[in-house]
Design a protein around this motif. Structure first.
Motif, PDB file in Angstrom:
ATOM      1  N   ALA A 175       5.015   6.246   5.745  1.00 43.45           N
ATOM      2  CA  ALA A 175       4.185   5.032   5.778  1.00 43.45           C
ATOM      3  C   ALA A 175       3.734   4.657   4.370  1.00 43.45           C
ATOM      4  N   GLU A 176       3.863   3.392   4.019  1.00 43.41           N
ATOM      5  CA  GLU A 176       3.425   2.976   2.687  1.00 43.41           C
ATOM      6  C   GLU A 176       1.896   3.009   2.589  1.00 43.41           C
ATOM      7  N   VAL A 177       1.233   2.766   3.686  1.00 44.29           N
ATOM      8  CA  VAL A 177      -0.238   2.808   3.676  1.00 44.29           C
ATOM      9  C   VAL A 177      -0.786   3.373   4.985  1.00 44.29           C
TER      10      VAL A 177
ATOM     11  N   ARG B 136       8.805  -0.255 -10.271  1.00 42.36           N
ATOM     12  CA  ARG B 136       8.394  -1.395 -11.105  1.00 42.36           C
ATOM     13  C   ARG B 136       7.012  -1.936 -10.705  1.00 42.36           C
ATOM     14  N   CYS B 137       6.377  -1.321  -9.749  1.00 47.05           N
ATOM     15  CA  CYS B 137       5.009  -1.650  -9.323  1.00 47.05           C
ATOM     16  C   CYS B 137       4.814  -3.138  -9.016  1.00 47.05           C
ATOM     17  N   ASN B 138       4.764  -3.420  -7.745  1.00 46.25           N
ATOM     18  CA  ASN B 138       4.414  -4.780  -7.293  1.00 46.25           C
ATOM     19  C   ASN B 138       2.879  -4.833  -7.334  1.00 46.25           C
ATOM     20  N   PHE B 139       2.355  -5.200  -8.525  1.00 44.89           N
ATOM     21  CA  PHE B 139       0.938  -4.932  -8.802  1.00 44.89           C
ATOM     22  C   PHE B 139      -0.045  -5.938  -8.214  1.00 44.89           C
TER      23      PHE B 139
ATOM     24  N   LEU C 159       3.153   4.984  -9.925  1.00 45.90           N
ATOM     25  CA  LEU C 159       4.421   5.283 -10.613  1.00 45.90           C
ATOM     26  C   LEU C 159       5.643   5.053  -9.723  1.00 45.90           C
ATOM     27  N   ILE C 160       5.503   5.355  -8.416  1.00 45.74           N
ATOM     28  CA  ILE C 160       6.681   5.196  -7.538  1.00 45.74           C
ATOM     29  C   ILE C 160       6.680   3.850  -6.821  1.00 45.74           C
ATOM     30  N   SER C 161       5.631   3.064  -7.032  1.00 45.96           N
ATOM     31  CA  SER C 161       5.502   1.830  -6.247  1.00 45.96           C
ATOM     32  C   SER C 161       6.526   0.790  -6.688  1.00 45.96           C
TER      33      SER C 161
ATOM     34  N   TYR D 157      -0.373  -6.743  -1.985  1.00 45.40           N
ATOM     35  CA  TYR D 157      -1.728  -6.965  -1.451  1.00 45.40           C
ATOM     36  C   TYR D 157      -2.567  -5.680  -1.487  1.00 45.40           C
ATOM     37  N   ASN D 158      -1.909  -4.536  -1.298  1.00 49.17           N
ATOM     38  CA  ASN D 158      -2.709  -3.303  -1.261  1.00 49.17           C
ATOM     39  C   ASN D 158      -3.222  -2.921  -2.640  1.00 49.17           C
ATOM     40  N   PHE D 159      -2.383  -3.124  -3.675  1.00 47.90           N
ATOM     41  CA  PHE D 159      -2.918  -2.880  -5.015  1.00 47.90           C
ATOM     42  C   PHE D 159      -4.027  -3.874  -5.337  1.00 47.90           C
TER      43      PHE D 159
HETATM   44  P1  FDA Z   1      -4.113   6.298  -4.076  1.00 46.22           P
HETATM   45  O1  FDA Z   1      -3.354   7.029  -3.014  1.00 46.22           O
HETATM   46  O2  FDA Z   1      -3.364   5.479  -5.041  1.00 46.22           O
HETATM   47  O3  FDA Z   1      -4.947   7.349  -4.951  1.00 46.22           O
HETATM   48  C1  FDA Z   1      -5.684   8.382  -4.377  1.00 46.22           C
HETATM   49  C2  FDA Z   1      -5.841   9.474  -5.423  1.00 46.22           C
HETATM   50  O4  FDA Z   1      -6.693  10.487  -4.874  1.00 46.22           O
HETATM   51  C3  FDA Z   1      -4.516  10.151  -5.750  1.00 46.22           C
HETATM   52  O5  FDA Z   1      -4.363  10.181  -7.149  1.00 46.22           O
HETATM   53  C4  FDA Z   1      -4.642  11.546  -5.146  1.00 46.22           C
HETATM   54  O6  FDA Z   1      -4.004  12.541  -5.934  1.00 46.22           O
HETATM   55  C5  FDA Z   1      -6.149  11.755  -5.135  1.00 46.22           C
HETATM   56  N1  FDA Z   1      -6.597  12.668  -4.082  1.00 46.22           N
HETATM   57  C6  FDA Z   1      -6.272  12.659  -2.770  1.00 46.22           C
HETATM   58  N2  FDA Z   1      -6.910  13.656  -2.138  1.00 46.22           N
HETATM   59  C7  FDA Z   1      -7.666  14.292  -3.064  1.00 46.22           C
HETATM   60  C8  FDA Z   1      -8.536  15.397  -2.996  1.00 46.22           C
HETATM   61  N3  FDA Z   1      -8.753  16.062  -1.837  1.00 46.22           N
HETATM   62  N4  FDA Z   1      -9.142  15.810  -4.137  1.00 46.22           N
HETATM   63  C9  FDA Z   1      -8.916  15.155  -5.307  1.00 46.22           C
HETATM   64  N5  FDA Z   1      -8.106  14.092  -5.426  1.00 46.22           N
HETATM   65  C10 FDA Z   1      -7.477  13.676  -4.305  1.00 46.22           C
HETATM   66  N6  FDA Z   1       1.131  -1.306  -2.794  1.00 46.22           N
HETATM   67  C11 FDA Z   1       1.302  -2.476  -3.461  1.00 46.22           C
HETATM   68  O7  FDA Z   1       0.402  -3.306  -3.489  1.00 46.22           O
HETATM   69  N7  FDA Z   1       2.476  -2.716  -4.138  1.00 46.22           N
HETATM   70  C12 FDA Z   1       3.510  -1.818  -4.146  1.00 46.22           C
HETATM   71  O8  FDA Z   1       4.535  -2.037  -4.820  1.00 46.22           O
HETATM   72  C13 FDA Z   1       3.359  -0.622  -3.402  1.00 46.22           C
HETATM   73  N8  FDA Z   1       4.370   0.280  -3.318  1.00 46.22           N
HETATM   74  C14 FDA Z   1       4.192   1.462  -2.656  1.00 46.22           C
HETATM   75  C15 FDA Z   1       5.245   2.375  -2.568  1.00 46.22           C
HETATM   76  C16 FDA Z   1       5.065   3.580  -1.897  1.00 46.22           C
HETATM   77  C17 FDA Z   1       6.236   4.539  -1.781  1.00 46.22           C
HETATM   78  C18 FDA Z   1       3.815   3.888  -1.330  1.00 46.22           C
HETATM   79  C19 FDA Z   1       3.583   5.207  -0.638  1.00 46.22           C
HETATM   80  C20 FDA Z   1       2.773   2.977  -1.393  1.00 46.22           C
HETATM   81  C21 FDA Z   1       2.942   1.752  -2.046  1.00 46.22           C
HETATM   82  N9  FDA Z   1       1.921   0.805  -2.106  1.00 46.22           N
HETATM   83  C22 FDA Z   1       2.123  -0.380  -2.771  1.00 46.22           C
HETATM   84  C23 FDA Z   1       0.577   1.084  -1.545  1.00 46.22           C
HETATM   85  C24 FDA Z   1      -0.345   1.550  -2.686  1.00 46.22           C
HETATM   86  O9  FDA Z   1       0.279   2.610  -3.392  1.00 46.22           O
HETATM   87  C25 FDA Z   1      -1.705   1.995  -2.150  1.00 46.22           C
HETATM   88  O10 FDA Z   1      -2.242   0.995  -1.337  1.00 46.22           O
HETATM   89  C26 FDA Z   1      -2.650   2.295  -3.293  1.00 46.22           C
HETATM   90  O11 FDA Z   1      -2.106   3.290  -4.122  1.00 46.22           O
HETATM   91  C27 FDA Z   1      -4.017   2.730  -2.785  1.00 46.22           C
HETATM   92  O12 FDA Z   1      -4.815   3.038  -3.887  1.00 46.22           O
HETATM   93  P2  FDA Z   1      -5.961   4.134  -3.775  1.00 46.22           P
HETATM   94  O13 FDA Z   1      -6.458   4.297  -5.165  1.00 46.22           O
HETATM   95  O14 FDA Z   1      -6.897   3.780  -2.698  1.00 46.22           O
HETATM   96  O15 FDA Z   1      -5.216   5.458  -3.310  1.00 46.22           O
END
Ligand code: FDA
Length: 392
Positions: free
Chosen positions: A335-337, A51-54, A45-47, A376-378
């Protein structure tokens, strides 16, 4: 929701977990998708500024950092950007390419979460959101997950709880703790795609806060030509975030402030504009405040005609390889990741299942595969989620 037997329990309803759940569900598997947050996909939602760079159309394994540089190749080849674009297309979500192959929604990132949830429902996935996981045990070939006092069991469990980045949004070390408990190796984690902080020596640059310029930033062998942004704490912007993933503490990063300047350009300036000063020449190529700061630091006074060629060459070199030694980064809070994570040595690259612990899968950011900035991370989350969802 009552206690039930499932074919797979997916822990974490982020990008990777949603994809794993919908893939398995649509294969006819009974899937439970669990998250301690009350809604799925909060980072989606905040990525991308909402607008999500998907994805990124230039996705390739060499754009990921991992102890095993080849590990991501298999999943990435079996679920490609084109596959995700087709899914987005089936849901009528409009998108555009911004730069460097980065695809964004035209509208809100919420459409991506709604699409993934819709696909999960199509696959008959059950949800358990908004309650902590109080226990995870294993015995007799079954994983037992306790949520809100209820026990659920399945022969497969998928660790999809992400990395440590942005604890304020609910990030936890859950996947890493469970992995360690089951004897899986974990590669030391560190914040990545993160702004640098600068110490007192570089205070001059901190005074440029808010200013951005296109540069080539380098850390070790990695080099990125993108915008750099000066902040009140240090350096940010895409170029800096990218090199931060390769940076090692106490090592310098190098910045080329004039990536288009070729050859002995300053000597050419001396010939063509002998009365110009270094400050005025830089002012024609760079934002004024940056030009002033760099000229002050280089300290070459007077008209170029009065400067020795050797001194001009030194200035050229300095501008092409400006050295900063960050005193740190802004850490997991910004950190974004997360780089590092569950070691790829422990996982099958085809299924993402542990090679030693049957039925234990790990996907997404929890795994030691970290993408460049720009979708790339998505794409890794979709691809690794698809791999696990196809195998549970
Ligand atoms: P993700 O973090 O998405 O999901 C993990 C889930 O596990 C969460 O829903 C969390 O609530 C849950 N969880 C955690 N601990 C738990 C626990 N103990 N018990 C139960 N549930 C738990 N990448 C990209 O490609 N394009 C982009 O535009 C962006 N933009 C961006 C902006 C910002 C501000 C950030 C912080 C990051 C990005 N990223 C990104 C990176 C991207 O968001 C990230 O790589 C992916 O969300 C990773 O997906 P995962 O499903 O692995 O983890």
């Amino acid at each position: 929701m009552s206690a039930r037997h499932f074919d797979a329990i997916v822990l974490g309803a982020g990008a990777a977990g949603l994809m794993a759940a919908l893939t398995a569900g649509q294969r006819g598997k009974r899937v439970l998708l669990v998250d301690h947050a009350d809604e799925p996909g909060k980072k989606i939602l905040i990525s991308g500024g909402g607008r999500c760079n998907f994805t990124n159309i230039h996705t390739a394994a060499d754009r990921y950092i991992s102890e095993n540089a080849h590990f991501a190749r298999s999943s990435l080849a079996r679920y490609t950007p084109a596959d995700f674009i087709a899914l987005v297309g089936r849901h009528g979500i409009a998108w555009h390419e911004k730069t460097l192959g980065q695809l964004f929604c035209d509208g809100s990132a919420r459409a991506i979460v709604e699409m993934l949830m819709h696909e999960c429902r199509e696959g008959g996935v059950s949800f358990a959101f908004g309650q902590p996981i109080s226990a995870l045990d294993h015995g007799d070939g079954l994983y037992r997950v306790t949520i809100g006092g209820l026990e659920h069991h399945a022969p497969s469990v998928v660790l999809a709880t992400g990395g440590l980045s942005i604890p304020k949004m609910g990030a936890t070390g859950f996947a890493l703790d469970i992995a360690r408990r089951f004897g899986l190796p974990v590669v030391q984690t560190r914040p990545a795609l993160v702004p640098f902080t600068l110490g007192e020596d570089e205070a001059l640059f901190r005074s440029l806060s808010g200013l951005s310029a296109e540069v080539i930033a380098r850390a070790g062998k990695a080099a990125f030509r993108e915008a750099a942004l000066f902040t009140h704490r240090g350096l940010s912007g895409p170029a800096m975030l990218q090199v931060s993933s390769y940076w090692e503490h106490r090592t310098p990063i190098h910045v080329d402030f004039l990536p288009d300047a070729a050859g002995d350009w300053l000597l050419d300036e001396k010939r063509n504009r002998p009365r110009a000063t270094l400050r005025s020449v830089l002012g024609r190529r760079l934002p004024e405040r940056l030009a002033d700061t760099l000229a002050d630091r280089i300290g070459l006074e007077g008209e170029l005609s009065n400067c020795r060629d050797a001194a001009l060459r030194t200035a050229q070199d300095q501008l092409a390889r400006w050295e900063f030694t960050p005193n740190g980064t802004e850490g997991y809070a910004k950190a974004e990741v997360t780089a590092g994570g569950i070691s790829t040595r422990a996982l099958s690259q085809k299924s993402m299942e542990s090679t030693k612990v049957p039925g234990l899968f790990a996907i997404g950011e929890a795994v030691d595969v970290t993408g460049w900035l720009g979708g790339y991370n998505f794409q890794w989350a979709w691809a690794s989620g698809h791999a696990a969802g196809s195998s549970v």
